[in-house]
Design a protein around this motif. Structure first.
Motif, PDB file in Angstrom:
ATOM      1  N   GLY A  19      -5.892   4.276   2.941  1.00  0.00           N
ATOM      2  CA  GLY A  19      -6.551   5.408   3.448  1.00  0.00           C
ATOM      3  C   GLY A  19      -5.722   6.237   4.723  1.00  0.00           C
ATOM      4  O   GLY A  19      -5.497   7.539   4.655  1.00  0.00           O
ATOM      5  N   ARG A  56      -2.889   7.742   3.050  1.00  0.00           N
ATOM      6  CA  ARG A  56      -2.871   9.099   2.044  1.00  0.00           C
ATOM      7  C   ARG A  56      -3.140   9.944   3.198  1.00  0.00           C
ATOM      8  O   ARG A  56      -2.877  11.267   2.863  1.00  0.00           O
ATOM      9  CB  ARG A  56      -4.231   8.669   1.318  1.00  0.00           C
ATOM     10  CG  ARG A  56      -3.554   7.845   0.187  1.00  0.00           C
ATOM     11  CD  ARG A  56      -4.763   7.651  -0.916  1.00  0.00           C
ATOM     12  NE  ARG A  56      -4.550   7.014  -2.119  1.00  0.00           N
ATOM     13  CZ  ARG A  56      -5.055   6.043  -3.011  1.00  0.00           C
ATOM     14  NH1 ARG A  56      -6.241   5.891  -2.593  1.00  0.00           N
ATOM     15  NH2 ARG A  56      -4.546   5.663  -3.909  1.00  0.00           N
ATOM     16  N   ASP A  85      -6.486   8.397  -8.130  1.00  0.00           N
ATOM     17  CA  ASP A  85      -6.300   6.907  -8.490  1.00  0.00           C
ATOM     18  C   ASP A  85      -7.337   6.075  -8.934  1.00  0.00           C
ATOM     19  O   ASP A  85      -6.754   5.233  -9.916  1.00  0.00           O
ATOM     20  CB  ASP A  85      -5.596   6.523  -7.233  1.00  0.00           C
ATOM     21  CG  ASP A  85      -4.813   5.104  -7.329  1.00  0.00           C
ATOM     22  OD1 ASP A  85      -4.005   5.179  -8.429  1.00  0.00           O
ATOM     23  OD2 ASP A  85      -4.761   4.075  -6.505  1.00  0.00           O
ATOM     24  N   THR A  86      -8.357   6.206  -8.336  1.00  0.00           N
ATOM     25  CA  THR A  86      -9.520   5.444  -9.018  1.00  0.00           C
ATOM     26  C   THR A  86     -10.163   5.726 -10.458  1.00  0.00           C
ATOM     27  O   THR A  86     -10.353   4.917 -11.246  1.00  0.00           O
ATOM     28  CB  THR A  86     -10.929   5.649  -8.035  1.00  0.00           C
ATOM     29  OG1 THR A  86     -10.459   5.135  -6.714  1.00  0.00           O
ATOM     30  CG2 THR A  86     -11.954   4.761  -8.426  1.00  0.00           C
ATOM     31  N   TYR A 125     -15.678   3.977   6.692  1.00  0.00           N
ATOM     32  CA  TYR A 125     -14.303   3.502   5.810  1.00  0.00           C
ATOM     33  C   TYR A 125     -13.308   3.671   6.494  1.00  0.00           C
ATOM     34  O   TYR A 125     -12.764   4.639   7.140  1.00  0.00           O
ATOM     35  CB  TYR A 125     -14.260   4.565   4.555  1.00  0.00           C
ATOM     36  CG  TYR A 125     -13.155   4.208   3.444  1.00  0.00           C
ATOM     37  CD1 TYR A 125     -13.476   3.443   2.339  1.00  0.00           C
ATOM     38  CD2 TYR A 125     -11.975   4.889   3.611  1.00  0.00           C
ATOM     39  CE1 TYR A 125     -12.664   3.188   1.532  1.00  0.00           C
ATOM     40  CE2 TYR A 125     -11.073   4.815   2.616  1.00  0.00           C
ATOM     41  CZ  TYR A 125     -11.330   3.815   1.655  1.00  0.00           C
ATOM     42  OH  TYR A 125     -10.446   3.712   0.621  1.00  0.00           O
ATOM     43  N   THR A 153     -18.771   6.984  -8.911  1.00  0.00           N
ATOM     44  CA  THR A 153     -19.263   6.586  -7.638  1.00  0.00           C
ATOM     45  C   THR A 153     -20.475   5.908  -7.423  1.00  0.00           C
ATOM     46  O   THR A 153     -20.900   4.892  -6.623  1.00  0.00           O
ATOM     47  CB  THR A 153     -19.012   7.426  -6.464  1.00  0.00           C
ATOM     48  OG1 THR A 153     -19.959   8.600  -6.645  1.00  0.00           O
ATOM     49  CG2 THR A 153     -17.845   7.965  -6.472  1.00  0.00           C
ATOM     50  N   THR A 196      -9.035   2.159   5.641  1.00  0.00           N
ATOM     51  CA  THR A 196      -8.067   1.111   4.821  1.00  0.00           C
ATOM     52  C   THR A 196      -6.686   1.373   5.205  1.00  0.00           C
ATOM     53  O   THR A 196      -6.582   2.712   5.745  1.00  0.00           O
ATOM     54  CB  THR A 196      -8.404   1.189   3.473  1.00  0.00           C
ATOM     55  OG1 THR A 196      -8.044   2.239   3.092  1.00  0.00           O
ATOM     56  CG2 THR A 196      -9.786   0.883   3.179  1.00  0.00           C
ATOM     57  N   HIS A 214      -7.697   9.172  -3.324  1.00  0.00           N
ATOM     58  CA  HIS A 214      -8.655   8.241  -3.730  1.00  0.00           C
ATOM     59  C   HIS A 214      -9.341   8.362  -5.323  1.00  0.00           C
ATOM     60  O   HIS A 214      -9.372   7.693  -5.895  1.00  0.00           O
ATOM     61  CB  HIS A 214      -9.680   8.125  -2.695  1.00  0.00           C
ATOM     62  CG  HIS A 214      -9.372   7.654  -1.358  1.00  0.00           C
ATOM     63  ND1 HIS A 214      -8.416   6.803  -0.946  1.00  0.00           N
ATOM     64  CD2 HIS A 214      -9.779   7.876  -0.148  1.00  0.00           C
ATOM     65  CE1 HIS A 214      -8.320   6.674   0.159  1.00  0.00           C
ATOM     66  NE2 HIS A 214      -9.067   7.228   0.610  1.00  0.00           N
ATOM     67  N   SER A 265       1.535   7.535  -6.579  1.00  0.00           N
ATOM     68  CA  SER A 265       0.720   8.754  -6.829  1.00  0.00           C
ATOM     69  C   SER A 265       1.471  10.066  -6.658  1.00  0.00           C
ATOM     70  O   SER A 265       1.159  10.937  -7.220  1.00  0.00           O
ATOM     71  CB  SER A 265      -0.573   8.562  -5.598  1.00  0.00           C
ATOM     72  OG  SER A 265      -1.530   7.463  -6.125  1.00  0.00           O
ATOM     73  N   TYR A 302     -18.410   3.107  -1.694  1.00  0.00           N
ATOM     74  CA  TYR A 302     -17.983   4.691  -1.434  1.00  0.00           C
ATOM     75  C   TYR A 302     -19.179   5.468  -0.674  1.00  0.00           C
ATOM     76  O   TYR A 302     -20.014   5.623  -1.288  1.00  0.00           O
ATOM     77  CB  TYR A 302     -17.934   5.621  -2.932  1.00  0.00           C
ATOM     78  CG  TYR A 302     -17.589   6.859  -2.760  1.00  0.00           C
ATOM     79  CD1 TYR A 302     -16.254   7.078  -2.691  1.00  0.00           C
ATOM     80  CD2 TYR A 302     -18.542   7.887  -3.095  1.00  0.00           C
ATOM     81  CE1 TYR A 302     -15.935   8.412  -2.678  1.00  0.00           C
ATOM     82  CE2 TYR A 302     -18.227   9.163  -2.971  1.00  0.00           C
ATOM     83  CZ  TYR A 302     -16.914   9.606  -2.712  1.00  0.00           C
ATOM     84  OH  TYR A 302     -16.388  10.857  -2.727  1.00  0.00           O
ATOM     85  N   HIS A 349      -8.867  11.920   0.323  1.00  0.00           N
ATOM     86  CA  HIS A 349     -10.014  11.855  -0.444  1.00  0.00           C
ATOM     87  C   HIS A 349      -9.758  12.176  -1.888  1.00  0.00           C
ATOM     88  O   HIS A 349     -10.185  11.381  -2.811  1.00  0.00           O
ATOM     89  CB  HIS A 349     -11.032  12.551  -0.056  1.00  0.00           C
ATOM     90  CG  HIS A 349     -12.404  11.923  -0.603  1.00  0.00           C
ATOM     91  ND1 HIS A 349     -13.213  11.120   0.385  1.00  0.00           N
ATOM     92  CD2 HIS A 349     -13.324  12.059  -1.570  1.00  0.00           C
ATOM     93  CE1 HIS A 349     -14.291  10.873  -0.134  1.00  0.00           C
ATOM     94  NE2 HIS A 349     -14.338  11.404  -1.452  1.00  0.00           N
ATOM     95  N   GLU A 368       0.721  -1.207   0.152  1.00  0.00           N
ATOM     96  CA  GLU A 368      -0.006   0.117  -0.137  1.00  0.00           C
ATOM     97  C   GLU A 368       0.820   1.253   0.000  1.00  0.00           C
ATOM     98  O   GLU A 368       0.503   2.200  -0.742  1.00  0.00           O
ATOM     99  CB  GLU A 368      -1.009  -0.078   1.412  1.00  0.00           C
ATOM    100  CG  GLU A 368      -1.861  -1.158   1.184  1.00  0.00           C
ATOM    101  CD  GLU A 368      -2.962  -1.332  -0.189  1.00  0.00           C
ATOM    102  OE1 GLU A 368      -3.701  -0.330  -0.341  1.00  0.00           O
ATOM    103  OE2 GLU A 368      -2.549  -2.109  -0.981  1.00  0.00           O
TER     104      GLU A 368
END
Length: 369
Positions: free
Chosen positions: A190, A193, A270-271, A185, A317, A187, A267, A116, A333, A264, A109
Motif C-alpha cells: 500500500g 502504491r 491487481d485483486t 489498513y 469485496t 501494508t 489494489h 502492475s 477490505y 486504491h 512488494e
C-alpha cells in the motif's frame, strides 16, 4: 496478479517462485514478456528458457547474490540488475541480517508494484536513464517509522524519489504505527502504491490537459501542503469525510487524495486479476442475492470500461470480508466506495487507460502507406 505455469512440466507457479517444486527447473520472471519462465541453467552463465531456447538471460544480481529478486536480464545488454532493481538508488547495509530480511520483503512488494505499472503500460525509467523524469527508491533505516513529504522525509516522495523506512517491512512495527495512526489498513505494498501515485501525478497530471479535471474532483493542489498536513494532524478529518474520501488521510490535501485513490485503484485491478486467474464466480445462496452475483472473467488491466471493474469489485469485496470474518479476522477490505469516491477512481482509470494506449501506440513502428 497472474497465475503462471512451468514451461517444462505445467506445474502452477506463483509470482515469487524461483524453483519449480515439481520438476526442479530454475524459475525467473522476464519483464519484457511479463511472464514467469522455466530455465535451463549452467551454460557459460547464460540461462535459456525452456520455451524459447534460442533466447538467453542472466539472473539479476539481487537474484543471484541476495535472494531478493527473481527477475531476469537479457544477455544481449550489459545490465547486471533487472528493470525493477535498477530503480534502487539506496539500499540498507546487507551485512545486517535483520535489515537484509526486511529489505527482501520490500523488494518482493516493489516487484509487484512494477509488475502492475508494466501491465498498465505506464512510463517507467530509472534515474540513470532519465535524471529529470526517472523513478528511484531509497530504502533507509530509522528506529521509529515516520510519514512525511518534506525535506526530512522518511517515508514519502520527492522529485521522483520514493523513500521508504525499512521498519515498515517489520510486521510488529507496522502494526504499532497503524494503531497509533488509527488506520484500518497499512501494508508495504500500500505504501509503495501510494508513493507511486505522487510520482505519476507529476508525470501524468501536472501541466497536462488532465489538471482541470483533477481540480474538479480532488481540489486545488496549490493550497499550502505543509499547512494542510499540520491542520490534518491537529484537527483530524472533517465531519462526514467517508462520503467523499477513500481514507481519512486523503482529506489532508488534494495530492494525498489523489495518491490514496491511485493506490486504491491499483489494489482493485491487481485483486481483480487474481480473481480472474482463479476463475472466481459469486452466486450467493440467498433469495435476494442478485446484487452480489458476479463473474471475474476478464483481464482488468485491459478493461477500458471502469463500470465493469466497479460492478465486479463491489461483490468481490463483500465475499472477501465474509471469508475473513469466518476465519476470525477483521475485514480484509475496510473501505466503502461511495459515488464520489468511485468518480475519483474512474478519473484515475481514465488517465492510466489513456496513457497506456498512448505508450503502446508510441512503441509500435509507424505504418507504411
Amino acid at each position: 496478479m497472474k497465475l503462471f505455469s512451468c514451461d517444462a512440466c505445467g506445474q502452477t507457479l506463483y509470482f515469487h517462485n524461483v524453483t519449480c517444486t515439481a520438476c526442479g527447473h530454475a524459475i525467473g520472471f522476464v519483464p519484457q514478456k511479463l511472464d514467469l519462465m522455466a530455465f535451463e541453467t549452467g551454460q557459460k552463465g547464460a540461462w535459456h528458457p525452456v520455451a524459447a531456447k534460442d533466447e538467453a538471460y542472466r539472473p539479476c544480481v539481487n537474484y543471484r547474490m541476495h535472494n531478493a529478486c527473481n527477475w531476469m536480464v537479457p544477455t544481449s545488454g550489459d545490465e547486471e540488475f533487472c528493470l525493477s532493481c535498477r530503480l534502487n538508488r539506496t539500499i540498507p547495509d546487507l551485512a545486517d541480517v535483520r535489515k537484509k530480511l526486511l529489505w527482501q520483503r520490500l523488494q518482493t512488494e516493489k516487484n509487484r508494484l512494477v509488475y502492475s505499472l508494466l501491465r498498465l503500460n505506464l512510463p517507467i525509467a530509472n534515474k540513470r536513464e532519465s535524471p529529470a523524469l526517472g523513478l528511484a527508491f531509497d530504502v533507509l533505516g530509522h528506529p521509529n517509522p515516520r510519514f512525511s513529504e518534506d525535506s526530512s522525509v522518511i517515508t514519502g516522495h520527492s522529485m521522483g524519489i520514493i523513500t521508504l523506512d525499512i521498519a515498515e517491512a517489520d510486521d510488529a512495527e507496522r502494526e504499532k504505527v497503524r494503531q497509533e495512526m488509527a488506520e484500518p489498513y497499512r501494508t508495504v505494498l500500500g505504501h509503495l502504491r501510494h508513493e507511486s501515485g505522487h510520482y505519476y501525478w507529476d508525470r501524468l497530471v501536472q501541466n497536462s490537459d488532465w489538471l482541470s479535471g483533477f481540480r474538479e474532483r480532488f481540489g486545488d493542489e496549490r493550497m499550502d501542503y505543509d499547512e494542510a498536513l499540520r491542520s490534518h494532524y491537529a484537527k483530524g478529518p472533517p465531519p462526514g469525510w467517508p462520503e467523499s474520501y477513500v481514507s481519512s488521510y486523503a482529506t489532508s490535501h488534494p495530492w494525498e487524495d489523489w495518491a490514496e485513490s491511485w493506490a486504491h485503484y491499483l489494489h482493485m485491478i491487481d485483486t481483480l486479476e487474481t480473481a480472474w486467474q482463479f476463475g472466481l464466480r459469486l452466486a450467493p445462496a440467498t433469495a435476494h442475492g442478485d446484487e452480489l452475483t458476479t463473474t471475474a472473467d476478464f483481464d482488468p488491466y485491459t478493461c477500458s470500461d471502469f463500470k465493469v471493474l466497479a460492478d465486479c469489485w463491489l461483490p468481490l469485496t463483500v465475499a472477501l470480508n465474509s471469508l475473513s470474518r469466518s476465519m476470525g479476522q477483521s475485514d480484509l477490505y475496510p473501505f466503502v466506495l461511495t459515488p464520489a469516491i468511485i468518480q475519483k477512481l474512474q478519473f484515475v482509470h481514465d488517465i492510466t487507460n489513456d496513457t497506456g494506449k498512448e505508450t503502446v501506440r508510441q512503441s509500435k513502428p509507424a505504418s507504411k502507406c
